[in-house]
Design a protein around this motif. Structure first.
Motif, PDB file in Angstrom:
ATOM      1  N   VAL A  81       4.126  26.587  97.916  1.00  0.00           N
ATOM      2  CA  VAL A  81       3.365  25.784  96.407  1.00  0.00           C
ATOM      3  C   VAL A  81       2.794  27.272  95.556  1.00  0.00           C
ATOM      4  N   GLU A  82       3.406  27.529  94.196  1.00  0.00           N
ATOM      5  CA  GLU A  82       2.711  28.055  92.563  1.00  0.00           C
ATOM      6  C   GLU A  82       2.217  27.411  91.761  1.00  0.00           C
ATOM      7  N   ILE A  83       1.536  27.429  91.088  1.00  0.00           N
ATOM      8  CA  ILE A  83       0.968  26.686  89.950  1.00  0.00           C
ATOM      9  C   ILE A  83       0.511  28.020  89.730  1.00  0.00           C
ATOM     10  N   ASP A  84       1.404  27.931  87.978  1.00  0.00           N
ATOM     11  CA  ASP A  84       0.783  29.000  87.029  1.00  0.00           C
ATOM     12  C   ASP A  84      -0.309  29.155  86.106  1.00  0.00           C
ATOM     13  N   ILE A  85      -1.138  28.396  86.132  1.00  0.00           N
ATOM     14  CA  ILE A  85      -2.825  27.907  85.834  1.00  0.00           C
ATOM     15  C   ILE A  85      -3.428  27.469  86.397  1.00  0.00           C
ATOM     16  N   VAL A  86      -4.554  27.973  87.005  1.00  0.00           N
ATOM     17  CA  VAL A  86      -5.651  27.516  87.795  1.00  0.00           C
ATOM     18  C   VAL A  86      -7.165  28.255  86.728  1.00  0.00           C
ATOM     19  N   ALA A  87      -8.175  27.036  86.414  1.00  0.00           N
ATOM     20  CA  ALA A  87      -9.384  27.720  86.179  1.00  0.00           C
ATOM     21  C   ALA A  87     -10.107  26.932  86.338  1.00  0.00           C
ATOM     22  N   VAL A  96      -4.186  22.037  97.095  1.00  0.00           N
ATOM     23  CA  VAL A  96      -5.518  22.944  96.569  1.00  0.00           C
ATOM     24  C   VAL A  96      -6.470  22.697  97.448  1.00  0.00           C
ATOM     25  N   ASN A  97      -7.035  23.704  97.778  1.00  0.00           N
ATOM     26  CA  ASN A  97      -8.094  23.172  98.449  1.00  0.00           C
ATOM     27  C   ASN A  97      -9.958  22.471  97.597  1.00  0.00           C
ATOM     28  N   TRP A  98      -9.677  23.664  96.710  1.00  0.00           N
ATOM     29  CA  TRP A  98     -11.281  24.090  96.239  1.00  0.00           C
ATOM     30  C   TRP A  98     -12.081  22.801  95.758  1.00  0.00           C
ATOM     31  N   ASN A  99     -12.843  22.248  96.336  1.00  0.00           N
ATOM     32  CA  ASN A  99     -13.944  21.661  96.097  1.00  0.00           C
ATOM     33  C   ASN A  99     -12.948  19.744  96.513  1.00  0.00           C
ATOM     34  N   LYS A 100     -12.110  19.849  97.147  1.00  0.00           N
ATOM     35  CA  LYS A 100     -10.797  18.661  96.971  1.00  0.00           C
ATOM     36  C   LYS A 100     -11.583  17.364  96.584  1.00  0.00           C
ATOM     37  N   ASP A 101     -13.054  17.332  97.151  1.00  0.00           N
ATOM     38  CA  ASP A 101     -13.450  15.734  97.559  1.00  0.00           C
ATOM     39  C   ASP A 101     -14.010  15.401  95.494  1.00  0.00           C
ATOM     40  N   ASN A 102     -14.542  16.432  95.043  1.00  0.00           N
ATOM     41  CA  ASN A 102     -15.856  16.145  94.097  1.00  0.00           C
ATOM     42  C   ASN A 102     -15.680  17.503  93.296  1.00  0.00           C
ATOM     43  N   ARG A 103     -14.057  17.334  92.616  1.00  0.00           N
ATOM     44  CA  ARG A 103     -13.922  18.159  91.398  1.00  0.00           C
ATOM     45  C   ARG A 103     -13.809  16.930  90.321  1.00  0.00           C
ATOM     46  N   ASN A 104     -13.150  17.470  88.874  1.00  0.00           N
ATOM     47  CA  ASN A 104     -13.370  16.598  87.469  1.00  0.00           C
ATOM     48  C   ASN A 104     -11.818  17.901  86.987  1.00  0.00           C
ATOM     49  N   GLU A 105     -10.853  17.300  87.388  1.00  0.00           N
ATOM     50  CA  GLU A 105      -9.225  17.759  87.345  1.00  0.00           C
ATOM     51  C   GLU A 105      -8.814  17.118  85.919  1.00  0.00           C
ATOM     52  N   HIS A 106      -8.285  18.949  85.527  1.00  0.00           N
ATOM     53  CA  HIS A 106      -7.821  18.372  84.229  1.00  0.00           C
ATOM     54  C   HIS A 106      -6.602  19.368  84.092  1.00  0.00           C
ATOM     55  N   TYR A 107      -5.833  19.127  83.288  1.00  0.00           N
ATOM     56  CA  TYR A 107      -4.390  19.562  82.998  1.00  0.00           C
ATOM     57  C   TYR A 107      -3.807  20.026  81.706  1.00  0.00           C
ATOM     58  N   VAL A 108      -3.357  21.209  82.123  1.00  0.00           N
ATOM     59  CA  VAL A 108      -2.644  21.777  80.205  1.00  0.00           C
ATOM     60  C   VAL A 108      -1.397  22.074  80.633  1.00  0.00           C
ATOM     61  N   LEU A 109      -0.688  21.792  79.611  1.00  0.00           N
ATOM     62  CA  LEU A 109       0.792  22.114  80.139  1.00  0.00           C
ATOM     63  C   LEU A 109       1.577  23.090  78.036  1.00  0.00           C
ATOM     64  N   TYR A 110       2.331  24.358  78.991  1.00  0.00           N
ATOM     65  CA  TYR A 110       2.327  25.027  78.188  1.00  0.00           C
ATOM     66  C   TYR A 110       3.770  24.825  77.578  1.00  0.00           C
ATOM     67  N   SER A 111       4.204  24.858  76.596  1.00  0.00           N
ATOM     68  CA  SER A 111       6.109  24.726  76.835  1.00  0.00           C
ATOM     69  C   SER A 111       5.746  24.888  74.705  1.00  0.00           C
ATOM     70  N   LYS A 112       7.208  25.904  75.424  1.00  0.00           N
ATOM     71  CA  LYS A 112       7.620  26.743  73.963  1.00  0.00           C
ATOM     72  C   LYS A 112       7.949  26.094  72.816  1.00  0.00           C
ATOM     73  N   SER A 113       8.961  24.846  73.439  1.00  0.00           N
ATOM     74  CA  SER A 113       9.636  23.552  72.840  1.00  0.00           C
ATOM     75  C   SER A 113       9.382  22.627  72.230  1.00  0.00           C
ATOM     76  N   GLY A 114       8.008  22.179  72.930  1.00  0.00           N
ATOM     77  CA  GLY A 114       6.904  21.376  73.043  1.00  0.00           C
ATOM     78  C   GLY A 114       8.087  19.702  73.692  1.00  0.00           C
ATOM     79  N   PHE A 115       6.756  18.840  73.634  1.00  0.00           N
ATOM     80  CA  PHE A 115       7.148  18.236  74.684  1.00  0.00           C
ATOM     81  C   PHE A 115       7.849  17.060  74.061  1.00  0.00           C
TER      82      PHE A 115
END
Length: 461
Positions: free
Chosen positions: A382-388, A423-442
């Protein structure tokens, strides 16, 4: 073309050193063509400065050239006609002149003096301790051979260790400033050129903005007489011995072997034989060892991957080095066709991910707290392009980067959300956000969905 781009922090460092009440000693180093001399010349404008370029001639020739330069600068006929077998009298004259006002003394390609005389760092130490440190001088030692500058000036066992008041390891210009080279370029054209030239000003200048990327590559890289055709050889041949071994490693990494075990296996050598070579490539800013961003002890992680961090070097070892036989024998069309088929998917898309990871810092303005950004991968492929994430808090951002001609829809988001479960980091206590990048939009559906969920961000680059 803009005359001088970026280098804001570096200029600030130099100006702070210039403003000192006492003498200052600055070391500037970095790979060839990265813009060290341009930086120094820009800083020295409207200042009393002496710029000396050390050559590969012997020490006495360099000393004589330095003496003549100083004599001409201060219109000192006596000095011009004098003969010296030591450097101190020349530096004494500069120190005397500095009583009238601050002088910037630049010794460029300083490592050449150390090559001509291995004891020269000791000579320079004595000059600094006894003469320059007591004067109104800002000394700048500059060099493009990173290993030699490190050993002669920066290392603990160098006679000059501890004397410097500041140092600058000059790196490539960040993509966020790339548009300043030509404001008329679209983002996509900037990206395509950056994927080949990286942030090396000299390379950027070579690419004609009016021509498409493939024609520029043909003229500046694939032609056997072109400036960049053998550039990696020039970069490495004075830094390392056994250049063939380093080329083999870089070619192997460029072919997609990133684990130490895979690199060793592809080359038919033991892993322990590779570590010193890889360390040297890391020190030269050509390769980096990357671990999943959530790893607590990166040095001890067994998940490390080796990547070529320099865009041009990566491009060259993917497309030029493996095909040099074809290019040398006049069959460049074959190589050009191969590049056209693989350039986007096998090269540009990865550079696009790097740019997106840099862009994600803008989300801080949205009120999301994070202080680390990188890639993530796990044992289940499993690979994820961005994790911040915020190493001391609960916020985490997951991101995906898509460089393609099609608009991206809900399937990209749901796929990303599925991957984040491992991804196990703070799995039970985290605020998840998602960002999608696209050259051609959505797609309209995804845009509407994001409007209803304040933890989803869509960014078109």
């Amino acid at each position: 073309m803009a005359a001088f781009i970026d280098r804001i922090d570096e200029i600030a460092t130099l100006e702070n050193e210039y403003a000192r009440d006492a003498a200052s000693f600055v070391v500037i180093y970095g790979r060839r063509r990265v813009g060290k001399t341009t930086l120094i010349n820009h800083f020295c404008k409207n200042k009393d400065a002496i710029y000396f370029l050390a050559t590969e001639e012997n020490e006495s020739e360099n000393r004589n050239a330095f003496k003549n330069l100083v004599a001409e600068t201060f219109d000192n006929t006596l000095l011009a006609n004098a003969t010296f077998d030591s450097w101190a009298p020349i530096f004494n004259i500069i120190a005397d002149e500095s009583k009238k006002g601050r002088i910037v003394l630049v010794m460029d390609e300083f490592q050449n003096l150390g090559k001509a005389n291995k004891a020269f760092p000791s000579v320079m130490q004595k000059v600094w301790d006894e003469i320059l440190s007591k004067s109104n001088i800002m000394l700048i030692l500059c060099g493009s051979l990173i290993n030699m500058m490190t050993s002669q000036v920066l290392n603990y066992d160098s006679p000059l260790y501890g004397r410097r008041t500041a140092q600058i390891k000059l790196k490539q210009i960040n993509f966020s400033y790339y548009h300043e080279f030509d404001e008329s370029l679209s983002f996509d054209k900037q990206l395509l050129q950056y994927a080949v030239t990286g942030g090396v000003p000299k390379y950027i200048e070579l690419f004609d903005k009016k021509k498409d990327i493939y024609r520029s590559i043909k003229e500046n890289i694939l032609s056997t007489g072109s400036f960049l055709y053998a550039e990696p050889e020039f970069l490495l041949q004075k830094e390392v011995s056994e250049i063939g071994s380093y080329f083999s490693i870089l070619k192997t990494i460029a072919a997609g072997n990133h684990k130490l075990s895979k690199i060793a296996s592809a080359l038919g050598v033991s892993q322990s034989n590779l570590t010193n070579y890889l360390k040297t490539l890391i020190d030269l800013d050509i390769v980096e060892r990357e671990v999943p961003i959530t790893e607590e002890n990166p040095e001890k992680s067994k998940m490390g991957l080796y990547q070529i961090k320099d865009n041009f070097i990566s491009f060259w070892f993917k497309f030029v080095y493996p095909n040099r036989g074809m290019l040398e024998s006049g069959h460049s069309e074959y190589v050009e066709d191969k590049i056209k088929k693989n350039f986007i998917d096998n090269h540009v898309s990865y550079v696009y991910e790097d740019i997106c990871r840099n862009d994600v810092w803008d989300l801080l303005s949205e009120g999301i707290a994070f202080n680390r950004v990188g890639r993530w991968w796990g044992s289940k492929n499993v690979e994820i392009d961005i994790v911040a994430y915020d190493s001391t808090g609960n916020d985490i951002v997951f991101g995906e980067c898509k460089y393609s001609k099609n608009k991206k829809g809900m399937d990209v988001l749901t796929s990303l959300q599925e991957k984040t479960k491992v991804v196990n980091w703070n799995k039970d206590n985290r605020n998840e956000h998602y960002v999608l990048y696209s050259k051609s939009g959505f797609s309209d559906e995804l845009i509407e969905y994001a409007k209803r969920h304040n933890n989803i961000y869509l960014r078109q680059l």
